[in-house]
Scaffold this active site. Structure first.
Site, PDB file in Angstrom:
ATOM      1  N   THR A 136     -36.454  40.707   5.111  1.00  0.00           N
ATOM      2  CA  THR A 136     -35.035  40.996   5.336  1.00  0.00           C
ATOM      3  C   THR A 136     -34.873  42.515   5.327  1.00  0.00           C
ATOM      4  OG1 THR A 136     -34.339  41.161   3.035  1.00  0.00           O
ATOM      5  CG2 THR A 136     -34.460  38.944   3.955  1.00  0.00           C
ATOM      6  N   ASP A 137     -33.680  42.984   5.614  1.00  0.00           N
ATOM      7  CA  ASP A 137     -33.458  44.434   5.590  1.00  0.00           C
ATOM      8  C   ASP A 137     -33.677  44.999   4.187  1.00  0.00           C
ATOM      9  OD1 ASP A 137     -32.925  44.481   8.261  1.00  0.00           O
ATOM     10  OD2 ASP A 137     -30.761  44.173   7.991  1.00  0.00           O
ATOM     11  N   CYS A 138     -33.269  44.225   3.176  1.00  0.00           N
ATOM     12  CA  CYS A 138     -33.418  44.732   1.807  1.00  0.00           C
ATOM     13  C   CYS A 138     -34.763  44.352   1.172  1.00  0.00           C
ATOM     14  CB  CYS A 138     -32.257  44.260   0.934  1.00  0.00           C
ATOM     15  SG  CYS A 138     -31.835  42.530   1.158  1.00  0.00           S
ATOM     16  N   TYR A 139     -35.398  43.295   1.703  1.00  0.00           N
ATOM     17  CA  TYR A 139     -36.727  42.868   1.217  1.00  0.00           C
ATOM     18  C   TYR A 139     -37.663  42.755   2.413  1.00  0.00           C
ATOM     19  CZ  TYR A 139     -34.364  41.634  -3.143  1.00  0.00           C
ATOM     20  OH  TYR A 139     -33.656  41.677  -4.306  1.00  0.00           O
ATOM     21  N   PRO A 140     -38.159  43.889   2.928  1.00  0.00           N
ATOM     22  CA  PRO A 140     -38.875  43.867   4.210  1.00  0.00           C
ATOM     23  C   PRO A 140     -40.283  43.262   4.171  1.00  0.00           C
ATOM     24  CG  PRO A 140     -38.774  46.101   3.321  1.00  0.00           C
ATOM     25  CD  PRO A 140     -37.949  45.248   2.415  1.00  0.00           C
TER      26      PRO A 140
END
Lengths: 397, 135
Positions: A136-140
């Site tokens: 994800t954007d916060c957990y790439p």
């Protein structure tokens, strides 16, 4: 005069607490009388040790750089539930390794499951974490692959949804073939019987109406300390009881929580039931504060005063017929042989009375050494519950 | 016929290819199911030899002549004190009363002399504390 928790804890702090285990107290009260004993005794320690399948642990692995939000994860090849926040996992005791042969060929050996992962962690061994993520954007990050020890984890706590069953079935097999169950290997034609309760030492047998054991009670758990977090799943209190209030079959259960970091594999042990699966043997010790004569009286319960239903595990249990082959008391069960329908049947226990005694003595020693203090329950366990079967809606059979 | 035997190899025999000689020189099938051979100690090998009785006996005679000790297969049941939690589930499946619970200490005792090596207890132990060993 009745004692309070504060009185008892003060006596523990002063090093004057009088503590007995639940099997020692029987003889003590017989000798000194209930009234005198209630004045003198502060605590009775109860315990049990046996496989409790509804067990597992929450683990927080810490974050990777860049960060990762685990979508799926395995520990030594055993799936841990990752459907909670980014790096929190729940490893369940009975989950098997993904490549395990399970029951093919039958009976399977079930050598390594979630319980074994938990024991390996407690033993200080490194376990192999493999995790996948979608990014994800916060957990790439997309994956993690590393070896972790218990000391590396931020938090690791046991959280067992159902432990310390108040009474349990005696299992037999009336069929013509050996069967493999969570009650162990049952030989054909009732050639053996297995049972699983510490009886007179068991926590909920010594407080059958849940007068002191409740939510918030501090306990011995797996060698460390823990708490009763809630009633356990399948907690059923509206059951048939004898004149002393003891249920004549499975009844109340406890949900337990405790820090894995203080535990030891001497009291928390992985097991493999041939043909059934993996499970976790859990050591539980519960102190009972002797507030008054009534509470003390309950702790003098004897194996001869507790009975359990004899159930056929070849047909009646799997099909939920509710039939029993009679009932039998724990003194007879512990003698090594019982009579069922006129037949002499050798008995064996699934829970260890030897270990239960060891735990009750260990808890007693900790209290005497001022290392363990009693906590008053913040809420009583529910006392008006039933255990329902699954409701089947939709397509008929 | 088939015959199961234990072969003991004293250190001075370990270097010799005697099992190979048996396989090549005699009309027998040798199925090795367990071996334990370390340098400078007596090695052990559990084998099943299949063939005509006469041929099996000739092969075993050859091994003996070459310093291999041939013994009938032995089984042994062991109980690990480290792993045993003394629950007693094994006791109920033991037909020989070799496993028993001490009613005072509630420890599970194993009396090897009474054991008939049936092996019923092995997969009954959830702690995997009981093992069957072939020698």
């Amino acid at each position: 005069m009745a004692k309070t928790y504060a009185d008892i804890n003060r006596r523990i702090r002063e090093g004057n607490a009088v503590v007995f285990t639940a099997d020692e107290i029987i003889g003590y009260v017989e000798e000194h009388g209930l009234k005198n004993a209630a004045k003198k005794v502060d605590v009775v320690t109860t315990a049990t040790f046996g496989p409790m399948c509804s067990s597992g642990a929450f683990l927080n692995t810490g974050h990777t750089t860049p960060r990762l939000k685990m979508q799926s994860a395995t520990l030594n090849g055993v799936e841990a539930y990752a459907g909670i926040a980014a790096v929190d996992l729940y490893i369940g005791a009975t989950q098997m390794r993904e490549e395990d042969a399970l029951n093919n060929p039958y009976p399977g050996k079930f050598e390594y499951g979630g319980a074994h992962v938990i024991q390996d962690l407690v033993d200080g061994k490194a376990v192999h974490l493999e995790a996948k993520a979608y990014g994800t954007d916060c957990y790439p990050s997309g994956k993690a692959d590393t070896w972790l020890k218990l000391e590396d984890l931020n938090e690791a706590f046991l959280f067992n949804p159902r432990n310390a069953y108040q009474n349990y079935n005696v299992a037999v097999n009336v069929s013509d073939r050996t069967i493999y169950t969570y009650m162990g290997k049952l030989l054909p034609k009732m050639a053996n019987a297995t049972y699983s309760s510490a009886g007179q030492l068991s926590p909920l047998m010594n407080d059958p109406l849940y007068e002191t054991i409740g939510i918030g009670t501090r306990i011995f758990l797996g060698g460390g300390e823990g708490y009763i977090a809630w009633n356990g799943t399948q907690h059923a209190t509206n059951v048939k009881r004898n004149s002393r209030g003891i249920p004549e079959g499975g009844a109340a259960t406890l949900s337990l929580i405790g820090d894995l970091k203080g535990m030891s594999s001497n009291y928390l042990r992985a097991v493999s039931f041939t043909g059934y699966g993996a499970s976790l043997a859990v050591g539980v010790g519960v102190p009972i504060p002797i507030l008054d004569e009534k509470v003390l009286k309950r702790t003098t319960i004897k194996d001869s005063q507790i009975s359990a239903p004899i159930v056929d595990y070849s047909y009646d249990y799997p099909n939920g017929t509710g039939k029993t082959l009679g009932k039998i008391d724990y003194e007879s069960l512990r003698s090594g042989s019982i009579k069922v329908k006129g037949k002499d049947v050798p008995t064996g226990a699934i829970s260890s009375y030897y270990k239960a005694r060891e735990i009750a003595s260990e808890l007693k020693a900790r209290i005497k050494k001022k290392k363990f203090f009693l906590s008053e329950a913040v809420q009583k366990l529910p006392a008006n519950t039933v255990f329902k079967p699954m409701r089947q809606r939709g397509a008929s059979k | 016929m088939k015959k199961k035997v234990t072969l003991e190899f004293p250190p001075e025999v370990i270097g010799k290819p005697v099992v190979n000689d048996v396989i090549k020189g005699y009309d027998v099938v040798v199925n090795i199911f367990k071996t334990m051979i370390k340098p400078n100690t007596t090695g052990m090998m559990g084998v099943e030899i299949e063939g005509a009785e006469k041929e099996i006996n000739r092969a075993l005679k050859f091994l003996k002549k070459n310093g291999v000790r041939v013994k009938p297969l032995e089984k042994e049941i062991t109980k690990s004190e480290k792993l045993c939690t003394h629950c007693g589930v094994c006791v109920s499946v033991c037909p020989a009363f070799a496993l028993s619970v001490d009613r005072k200490t509630f420890r599970v005792n194993f009396d090897k002399k009474k054991c008939i090596l049936c092996g019923l207890c092995v997969d009954a132990c959830p702690y995997r504390a009981i093992n069957i060993e072939f020698w």
